[in-house]
Scaffold this motif. Structure first.
Motif, PDB file in Angstrom:
ATOM      1  N   PHE A 121       0.846  -1.193   0.000  1.00  0.00           N
ATOM      2  CA  PHE A 121       0.000   0.000   0.000  1.00  0.00           C
ATOM      3  C   PHE A 121       0.886   1.250   0.000  1.00  0.00           C
ATOM      4  O   PHE A 121       1.874   1.327   0.739  1.00  0.00           O
ATOM      5  N   ASP A 125      -0.627   7.453   0.075  1.00  0.00           N
ATOM      6  CA  ASP A 125      -2.071   7.293   0.265  1.00  0.00           C
ATOM      7  C   ASP A 125      -2.413   7.187   1.744  1.00  0.00           C
ATOM      8  O   ASP A 125      -3.430   7.738   2.204  1.00  0.00           O
ATOM      9  N   ASP A 158      -7.625  -5.244   0.979  1.00  0.00           N
ATOM     10  CA  ASP A 158      -7.869  -4.397  -0.186  1.00  0.00           C
ATOM     11  C   ASP A 158      -7.261  -3.022   0.058  1.00  0.00           C
ATOM     12  O   ASP A 158      -7.952  -2.009   0.075  1.00  0.00           O
ATOM     13  N   GLY A 159      -5.962  -2.997   0.289  1.00  0.00           N
ATOM     14  CA  GLY A 159      -5.266  -1.736   0.487  1.00  0.00           C
ATOM     15  C   GLY A 159      -5.283  -1.269   1.921  1.00  0.00           C
ATOM     16  O   GLY A 159      -4.270  -1.298   2.620  1.00  0.00           O
ATOM     17  N   CYS A 160      -6.440  -0.831   2.380  1.00  0.00           N
ATOM     18  CA  CYS A 160      -6.541  -0.250   3.716  1.00  0.00           C
ATOM     19  C   CYS A 160      -7.945  -0.427   4.272  1.00  0.00           C
ATOM     20  O   CYS A 160      -8.922  -0.076   3.609  1.00  0.00           O
TER      21      CYS A 160
END
Length: 357
Positions: A121, A125, A158-160
């Motif tokens: 990630f 972001d 899913d990323g975060c």
């Protein structure tokens, strides 16, 4: 027995059954806020952790500790995409927890935050999300005072994902509950519905629609306090209309209070772009999630004052009285349509718009 009475009887019989999860595996429907979610919560979690406060099934717990009236809540956020017009997963997490406390009649004070990050990630972001959370917390007048971080292998998330919990103080001696509605009460909504859910769908690029629409994510404790000041003891219930939208909230009130909620379709505020997108998706805006709107049930003699207080607040200029509470048929939500008919607004099994909050 008429056909309508037969349908109502079948629905009521189904609702009286003891909740039981019949699936062998968890599905997306179990996290969507509809019937499958309620069944999962009642059959698994409430059954295991049973206590009077949990069994109320409110947005947060109303606690009394050494004479202090507190509210405590927790929530998790898995929205996709992480960044969308009007907000991102960071301010959504802060506002969502602040709003759950506000629906308990509390003034939010402190939050915790937990992050589950996927390997790979982007740090930029993450910094953007954290900055958004900090700004939202400052705007809401709360502090993020503790937290946790976990990292999982690539492909395991899913990323975060973000989990927040919050505590606030209940300064008014009010008993707000979905079980408090009474025949004659009015149903209010604080503004246009469905903005958040439709914004998320448009941000995913799954619909060939270009629209000037942003998420309604916002902290609601200020406008909720204004309503409580105006409505006083006549305010029966507050619920923010997130997963499952206004329709699900009204079903929860109808079931908990064993009353009928009768909505007026013409009175429900919906932006034209939300109506149009919902028609393309084949869904009813009543089921589309909001992140900056709430439903209030208010005694008839305080409804006009409550509505005026909502409309006087910057977040509530389009607030409306959208229905009334009746005594029959108990546990049902009915909608008086624009064509002069009446239809049942039942709780959906799942959510037609997954991963919206």
């Amino acid at each position: 027995m008429s056909r309508e009475e037969q349908v109502l009887a079948r629905i009521e019989k189904a609702r009286r059954r003891r909740p039981k999860v019949r699936e062998e595996r968890i599905t997306l429907a179990h996290g969507a806020g509809g019937k499958a979610t309620h069944t999962l919560i009642e059959a698994v979690f409430v059954d295991a952790f049973r206590n009077p406060e949990l069994e109320r099934l409110e947005d947060g717990a109303a606690l009394a500790i050494d004479g202090a009236r507190l509210a405590f809540t927790t929530d998790s956020y898995v929205v996709s995409p992480l960044f969308f017009p009007g907000g991102d997963i960071g301010d959504l997490a802060v506002n969502g927890t602040v709003n759950d406390l506000a629906m308990c009649g509390a003034r939010p004070l402190h939050l915790s935050c937990g992050f589950i990050l996927e390997e790979g990630f982007a740090v930029a972001d993450l910094q953007r999300i954290v900055a958004s959370m900090a700004a939202a917390a400052a705007a809401a007048g709360v502090q993020i005072v503790t937290g946790d971080t976990k990292v999982v292998e690539r492909g395991k998330a899913d990323g975060c994902f973000v989990t927040t919990a919050g505590v606030g103080v209940r300064e008014r001696d009010l008993a707000l509950s979905a079980a408090g509605a009474r025949p004659g009460d009015r149903v209010l909504v604080s503004g246009p519905i469905g903005d958040h859910g439709v914004t998320i769908m448009l941000a995913r690029g799954e619909l060939d629609i270009s629209a000037d629409l942003v998420s309604d994510t916002a902290p609601l404790h200020g406008i909720a306090a204004a309503l409580l000041d105006a409505g006083g003891g006549g305010v029966r219930c507050l619920r923010d209309a997130t997963r499952g939208g206004v329709a699900t909230i009204c079903n929860e009130v109808a079931t908990a209070s064993q009353v009928a909620v009768v909505l007026d379709e013409a009175a429900v505020p919906v932006r034209p772009v939300v109506t149009g997108a919902s028609e393309m998706l084949g869904i009813d805006p009543l089921y589309v999630a909001c992140e900056g709107r709430f439903v209030a049930v208010v005694a008839p003699d305080r409804a006009d004052a409550a509505l005026a207080a909502l409309r006087a607040h910057p977040l509530g200029e389009d607030a409306a009285i959208i229905g009334t509470i009746a005594d029959d048929p108990p546990g049902m939500v009915l909608l008086k349509t624009a064509f002069g008919g009446t239809r049942i607004v039942d709780m959906l099994v799942g959510d037609p718009l997954p991963r919206i909050c």
